[in-house]
Design a protein around this motif. Structure first.
Motif, PDB file in Angstrom:
ATOM      1  N   PHE A  66       2.705  -3.144 -11.503  1.00 11.42           N
ATOM      2  CA  PHE A  66       3.327  -4.186 -10.819  1.00 11.42           C
ATOM      3  C   PHE A  66       3.034  -5.427 -11.506  1.00 11.42           C
ATOM      4  O   PHE A  66       1.909  -5.720 -11.996  1.00 11.42           O
ATOM      5  CB  PHE A  66       3.050  -4.038  -9.301  1.00 11.42           C
ATOM      6  CG  PHE A  66       3.380  -3.494  -8.184  1.00 11.42           C
ATOM      7  CD1 PHE A  66       2.713  -2.426  -7.738  1.00 11.42           C
ATOM      8  CD2 PHE A  66       4.677  -3.732  -7.662  1.00 11.42           C
ATOM      9  CE1 PHE A  66       3.176  -1.591  -6.904  1.00 11.42           C
ATOM     10  CE2 PHE A  66       5.367  -2.905  -6.632  1.00 11.42           C
ATOM     11  CZ  PHE A  66       4.687  -1.853  -6.276  1.00 11.42           C
ATOM     12  N   LYS A  86       3.358  -8.997 -10.159  1.00 10.44           N
ATOM     13  CA  LYS A  86       3.706  -9.960  -8.734  1.00 10.44           C
ATOM     14  C   LYS A  86       4.211  -8.717  -7.997  1.00 10.44           C
ATOM     15  O   LYS A  86       3.665  -7.377  -7.760  1.00 10.44           O
ATOM     16  CB  LYS A  86       4.525 -11.168  -8.904  1.00 10.44           C
ATOM     17  CG  LYS A  86       3.619 -11.968  -9.803  1.00 10.44           C
ATOM     18  CD  LYS A  86       4.683 -13.402  -9.965  1.00 10.44           C
ATOM     19  CE  LYS A  86       3.686 -14.257 -10.864  1.00 10.44           C
ATOM     20  NZ  LYS A  86       4.525 -15.702 -10.861  1.00 10.44           N
ATOM     21  N   GLU A  87       5.280  -8.876  -7.563  1.00  5.21           N
ATOM     22  CA  GLU A  87       5.922  -8.056  -6.540  1.00  5.21           C
ATOM     23  C   GLU A  87       6.758  -7.011  -6.999  1.00  5.21           C
ATOM     24  O   GLU A  87       7.513  -6.213  -6.573  1.00  5.21           O
ATOM     25  CB  GLU A  87       6.702  -8.583  -5.367  1.00  5.21           C
ATOM     26  CG  GLU A  87       7.870  -9.619  -5.669  1.00  5.21           C
ATOM     27  CD  GLU A  87       7.448 -10.991  -6.236  1.00  5.21           C
ATOM     28  OE1 GLU A  87       6.319 -11.286  -6.485  1.00  5.21           O
ATOM     29  OE2 GLU A  87       8.478 -11.765  -6.423  1.00  5.21           O
ATOM     30  N   SER A  88       7.236  -7.281  -8.447  1.00  7.85           N
ATOM     31  CA  SER A  88       8.040  -6.207  -9.100  1.00  7.85           C
ATOM     32  C   SER A  88       7.507  -5.186  -9.868  1.00  7.85           C
ATOM     33  O   SER A  88       6.415  -5.458 -10.371  1.00  7.85           O
ATOM     34  CB  SER A  88       8.716  -7.258 -10.073  1.00  7.85           C
ATOM     35  OG  SER A  88       9.296  -8.427  -9.620  1.00  7.85           O
ATOM     36  N   GLU A 142       4.517  -0.108  -3.106  1.00  9.50           N
ATOM     37  CA  GLU A 142       5.132  -1.453  -2.575  1.00  9.50           C
ATOM     38  C   GLU A 142       4.207  -2.702  -2.825  1.00  9.50           C
ATOM     39  O   GLU A 142       2.615  -2.225  -2.713  1.00  9.50           O
ATOM     40  CB  GLU A 142       5.431  -1.365  -1.188  1.00  9.50           C
ATOM     41  CG  GLU A 142       6.615  -0.626  -1.007  1.00  9.50           C
ATOM     42  CD  GLU A 142       7.155  -0.822   0.604  1.00  9.50           C
ATOM     43  OE1 GLU A 142       8.311  -0.489   0.913  1.00  9.50           O
ATOM     44  OE2 GLU A 142       6.206  -0.811   1.492  1.00  9.50           O
ATOM     45  N   ARG A 143       4.367  -3.823  -3.042  1.00  8.07           N
ATOM     46  CA  ARG A 143       3.599  -4.784  -3.253  1.00  8.07           C
ATOM     47  C   ARG A 143       4.251  -6.123  -2.568  1.00  8.07           C
ATOM     48  O   ARG A 143       4.856  -6.801  -3.479  1.00  8.07           O
ATOM     49  CB  ARG A 143       3.016  -4.990  -4.664  1.00  8.07           C
ATOM     50  CG  ARG A 143       2.013  -6.122  -4.707  1.00  8.07           C
ATOM     51  CD  ARG A 143       1.615  -6.429  -6.210  1.00  8.07           C
ATOM     52  NE  ARG A 143       0.404  -7.288  -6.292  1.00  8.07           N
ATOM     53  CZ  ARG A 143       0.059  -7.983  -7.223  1.00  8.07           C
ATOM     54  NH1 ARG A 143       0.837  -7.643  -8.498  1.00  8.07           N
ATOM     55  NH2 ARG A 143      -0.802  -8.542  -7.107  1.00  8.07           N
ATOM     56  N   THR A 144       4.164  -6.301  -1.595  1.00  4.57           N
ATOM     57  CA  THR A 144       5.039  -7.233  -0.643  1.00  4.57           C
ATOM     58  C   THR A 144       4.159  -8.532  -0.860  1.00  4.57           C
ATOM     59  O   THR A 144       3.191  -8.722  -0.570  1.00  4.57           O
ATOM     60  CB  THR A 144       5.061  -6.834   0.666  1.00  4.57           C
ATOM     61  OG1 THR A 144       5.649  -5.565   1.198  1.00  4.57           O
ATOM     62  CG2 THR A 144       6.052  -7.912   1.470  1.00  4.57           C
ATOM     63  N   GLY A 145       5.013  -9.561  -1.438  1.00  6.41           N
ATOM     64  CA  GLY A 145       4.473 -11.055  -1.533  1.00  6.41           C
ATOM     65  C   GLY A 145       3.472 -10.986  -2.749  1.00  6.41           C
ATOM     66  O   GLY A 145       3.012 -12.153  -3.086  1.00  6.41           O
ATOM     67  N   GLY A 146       3.527 -10.027  -3.423  1.00  4.67           N
ATOM     68  CA  GLY A 146       2.698  -9.984  -4.915  1.00  4.67           C
ATOM     69  C   GLY A 146       1.253 -10.123  -4.569  1.00  4.67           C
ATOM     70  O   GLY A 146       0.531 -10.352  -5.416  1.00  4.67           O
ATOM     71  N   THR A 147       0.802  -9.585  -3.446  1.00  4.30           N
ATOM     72  CA  THR A 147      -0.508  -9.533  -3.051  1.00  4.30           C
ATOM     73  C   THR A 147      -1.321  -8.214  -3.054  1.00  4.30           C
ATOM     74  O   THR A 147      -1.023  -7.509  -4.192  1.00  4.30           O
ATOM     75  CB  THR A 147      -1.083 -10.343  -1.729  1.00  4.30           C
ATOM     76  OG1 THR A 147      -0.288  -9.849  -0.785  1.00  4.30           O
ATOM     77  CG2 THR A 147      -0.626 -11.731  -1.949  1.00  4.30           C
ATOM     78  N   SER A 181      -1.290  -4.118  -2.395  1.00  2.58           N
ATOM     79  CA  SER A 181      -0.321  -2.958  -2.551  1.00  2.58           C
ATOM     80  C   SER A 181      -0.577  -1.621  -1.898  1.00  2.58           C
ATOM     81  O   SER A 181      -1.679  -1.602  -1.319  1.00  2.58           O
ATOM     82  CB  SER A 181      -0.240  -2.526  -4.013  1.00  2.58           C
ATOM     83  OG  SER A 181       0.559  -1.465  -4.317  1.00  2.58           O
TER      84      SER A 181
END
Lengths: 120, 116
Positions: free
Chosen positions: B49, B51-53, B68-73, B75
């Motif tokens: 990842f 950030k969130e991508s 998933e990595r919601t909000g870039g924090t 995972s």
């Protein structure tokens, strides 16, 4: 694709002696980095030493040094004056350089690992 | 500064069940990687990842794995349904690079997953 090979599943050494862990790799890249990571029992993996492929000088970090032979694609780790705390699994790893292209910069390719035991 | 933390440290589940692994990277690290070590084999890359991508998910074994990595924090890595061959140690790592300079990847202690 890159491959990393550690041919020594296990090694042992007496405290205060020197030990060398072997690593070979295969790549068509010219720009890359090599690493040795250490994972003590039940603890997280930490970086021991890194080598940039464009540097001819071998990296050294206190008791840890590498013998980087770019033409031979060899990257061995020498631990001098071994200590009991050096007992761990050691992983050799490869990373493509930033200018090598591709989207996944920072992705590591690991060898199988070498279990090193330091005996008192 | 807190390091990379992973939860749980161990998980034992039955085949067919669902398990969710969590990784909290070092604060401010944009890069987050998942790796897996199956018994006796090398550590293999799963995905990356920024950030969130999802930058690279070429190592994900199949569609039973969802990261998933919601909000870039933090995972999460969900395995649903789990199979016996999913057993292994799952590592998370984070890093922050500055321009063209590489920085060190910091690893968590791993989650040992056993599927029975």
């Amino acid at each position: 694709a890159q491959t990393v090979t550690q041919s020594q599943p296990e090694m042992s050494v007496q405290e205060a002696e020197t030990v060398t862990l072997s690593c070979t790799y295969d790549t068509s890249e010219n720009n890359y980095y090599l690493f040795w990571y250490k994972q003590p029992p039940s603890r997280q993996m930490i970086l021991v030493i890194r080598q940039e492929a464009y540097k001819q000088q071998n990296a050294t970090e206190n008791r840890f040094s590498v013998n980087f032979q770019k033409a031979a694609k060899s990257f061995s780790l020498k631990i001098s004056d071994s200590q009991l705390g050096d007992t761990a699994m050691y992983f050799c790893a490869f990373m493509r350089g930033y200018n090598a292209g591709g989207t996944s910069y920072g992705k590591l390719t690991f060898g199988q690992g070498t279990i090193l035991t330091v005996h008192p | 500064e807190a390091g990379v933390t992973q939860f749980p440290s161990h998980s034992v589940i039955e085949k067919g069940q669902t398990v969710t692994l969590r990784c909290d990277p070092i604060s401010g690290h944009d890069n987050l990687y998942w790796y897996r070590r199956v018994m006796g084999k090398e550590i293999k890359f799963l995905l990356h990842f920024v950030k969130e991508s999802k930058q690279d998910e070429s190592g994900m074994p199949n569609n039973r794995f969802l990261a998933e990595r919601t909000g870039g924090t933090y995972s999460t890595l969900k395995v649903q349904p789990a199979e016996l061959e999913d057993s292994g140690v799952y590592f998370c790592a984070s890093s922050q690079y500055k321009g063209v300079l590489n920085t060190e990847a910091f690893f968590g202690q791993g989650t040992r997953l056993t599927v029975v």
